[in-house]
Design an enzyme around this catalytic site. Structure first.
Site, mmCIF file in Angstrom:
data_model
loop_
_atom_site.group_PDB
_atom_site.id
_atom_site.type_symbol
_atom_site.label_atom_id
_atom_site.label_comp_id
_atom_site.label_asym_id
_atom_site.label_seq_id
_atom_site.Cartn_x
_atom_site.Cartn_y
_atom_site.Cartn_z
ATOM 1 N N HIS A 1 0.850 -1.193 0.000
ATOM 2 C CA HIS A 1 0.000 0.000 0.000
ATOM 3 C C HIS A 1 0.884 1.240 0.000
ATOM 4 C CE1 HIS A 1 -4.125 1.722 1.106
ATOM 5 N NE2 HIS A 1 -3.312 2.773 1.017
ATOM 6 N N HIS B 1 1.195 5.014 -2.383
ATOM 7 C CA HIS B 1 0.648 5.849 -3.451
ATOM 8 C C HIS B 1 1.770 6.578 -4.191
ATOM 9 C CE1 HIS B 1 -3.708 5.621 -2.391
ATOM 10 N NE2 HIS B 1 -3.207 5.327 -1.193
ATOM 11 N N ASP C 1 1.638 9.222 -6.093
ATOM 12 C CA ASP C 1 1.579 10.673 -5.946
ATOM 13 C C ASP C 1 1.751 11.117 -4.501
ATOM 14 O OD1 ASP C 1 -0.827 9.499 -5.318
ATOM 15 O OD2 ASP C 1 -2.089 11.046 -6.205
ATOM 16 N N GLY D 1 -9.856 7.679 -2.003
ATOM 17 C CA GLY D 1 -10.479 8.973 -1.815
ATOM 18 C C GLY D 1 -11.283 8.984 -0.521
ATOM 19 N N HIS E 1 -9.904 0.649 -0.489
ATOM 20 C CA HIS E 1 -9.713 1.488 0.688
ATOM 21 C C HIS E 1 -10.990 1.417 1.530
ATOM 22 C CE1 HIS E 1 -6.209 3.317 -1.240
ATOM 23 N NE2 HIS E 1 -5.985 4.026 -0.142
ATOM 24 N N GLU F 1 -10.781 3.066 7.053
ATOM 25 C CA GLU F 1 -9.755 4.023 7.471
ATOM 26 C C GLU F 1 -10.424 5.179 8.206
ATOM 27 O OE1 GLU F 1 -6.153 6.766 5.562
ATOM 28 O OE2 GLU F 1 -7.764 6.024 4.275
ATOM 29 N N ASP G 1 1.798 3.940 2.902
ATOM 30 C CA ASP G 1 0.716 4.785 2.401
ATOM 31 C C ASP G 1 1.286 5.915 1.540
ATOM 32 O OD1 ASP G 1 -1.894 5.473 1.907
ATOM 33 O OD2 ASP G 1 -2.239 6.419 3.840
#
Length: 372
Positions: free
Chosen positions: A21, A23, A25, A183, A210, A213, A310
């Site tokens: 996991h 990202h 960006d 998101g 996701h 969370e 993350d």
């Protein structure tokens, strides 16, 4: 649980790590953000030196709110709108993970966020995969290979999930190994995207969601019961469906008297992996503090827990740092980290024989050296 040894940051970097996991960006180098912004004429950055920018990202993300945490991505996504920028960011991602001792990683990103300069969805994916391949080649030449695969993500507040699911299947076998939705969770339940998940199941394609969370147990229930997810992105709020023995604390050696609700029981019985991200989970308010993180409870109850970053930029973290955080908080030793790493490798969206090879030939021998 007291660790028999004290683990150092340098030793953590030597450990073979598996990352599920992360990202794309959310992991840019601050210096790269600055350079790409200058080249593209993007003048909205909140700082003009790499150190100041790194500090801004970490501070801005440390809000205790997932929604505010996500606002920081406006700047990284803004400088990732050309094929060259995407390829560079992807290559540097592999370089940074390799330097941190990662041997296998699945890095996710949302192609739909990178179309502002006229790229197509396919062109975006091709650029990222080209960058990953370049980084892998350099790592192999160094004598210490790394494998990096891609998860394509659909934004859960948008309406392109079926289209992105088809993109994932189109690039299957070419570097893309699965699909994800991401998101803000509140108001955007996984069940809004059932069409995408039904399509993926029909194509025998892997996906993670996701869930659990920011929104809690209902999100997890939908992800596993209605959508059929292979893994849970975070999934930390599964703890809400567990009643611990009276007086139990997160550092207790066992939780034999714990009572699992139906969702938690199902997640554990089905061995659905939890992509836990300790530092990020605190930043987004999923847990109040590292001391309150249910990682140790879930690990002791034998959920399939995995350790993840993350967003390395926003959380100012690495896999080695996440290992250190868990070691310092819960006293984990090398045998524990080997188990969490094997958990992750078992849960990867890589073919079974490749997973088994990495476990037997890379992960277990690597931890054997550290354990002496």
């Amino acid at each position: 649980m007291a660790s028999p040894v004290t683990i150092t940051a340098d030793e953590c970097r030597l450990a073979p790590k598996v990352l599920l996991h992360d990202h794309l960006d959310g992991g840019l180098r601050p210096s790269t953000v600055l350079d790409l912004a200058r080249r593209q004429g993007y003048d909205a950055l909140p700082a003009d030196t790499a150190d100041d920018l790194a500090e801004w990202f970490a501070t801005a993300a440390d809000s205790g709110s997932l929604e505010r945490y996500l606002e920081t991505f406006a700047h990284t996504v803004a400088v990732m709108q050309s094929a060259g920028a995407l390829e560079r960011v992807a290559r540097e991602c592999v370089e940074d993970l390799h330097a941190d001792g990662v041997v296998y990683a699945e890095v996710r990103f949302a192609p739909e966020l990178h179309l502002e300069a006229g790229l197509s969805l396919d062109e975006v994916v091709v650029a990222v995969l080209r960058g990953f391949a370049s980084g892998e080649e350099a790592a192999a030449a160094s004598g210490r290979p790394i494998i990096v695969r891609c998860l394509v993500t659909a934004m859960r507040h948008a309406a392109r999930s079926r289209e992105i699911a088809e993109l994932a299947v189109r690039f299957r076998g070419r570097g893309v190994v699965g699909f994800d939705i991401a998101g803000a969770e509140a108001g955007n339940p996984p069940s809004r995207h059932l069409d995408a998940f039904e399509y993926l199941r029909g194509e025998c394609s892997h996906f993670t969601i996701h869930a659990g969370e920011a929104f809690g147990l209902p999100s997890i229930h939908e992800a596993v019961a209605f959508c059929g997810t292979d893994r849970l992105g975070h999934g930390v709020r599964v703890i809400d469906d567990i009643v611990l023995p009276a007086g139990a604390a997160p550092t207790d050696p066992s939780f034999g008297g714990a009572k699992l609700g139906r969702v938690a029981d199902y997640v554990r019985d089905k061995r659905i992996p939890l992509e836990l991200c300790p530092s990020s989970n605190v930043q987004t308010g999923a847990v109040a503090s590292l001391a309150d993180h249910p990682f140790n409870i879930l690990a002791k109850l034998r959920f399939r827990v995995t350790v993840n970053t993350d967003n390395r930029l926003m959380s100012n973290t690495t896999m080695s740092r996440e290992f250190m955080v868990l070691h310092q908080q819960f006293g984990y030793g090398w045998a524990d980290f080997e188990r969490f790493t094997v958990n992750a490798m078992k849960s990867a969206f890589l073919p079974f024989d490749e997973r088994l090879r990495l476990i037997d030939e890379v992960i277990k021998p690597g931890f054997a050296v550290l354990m002496g």
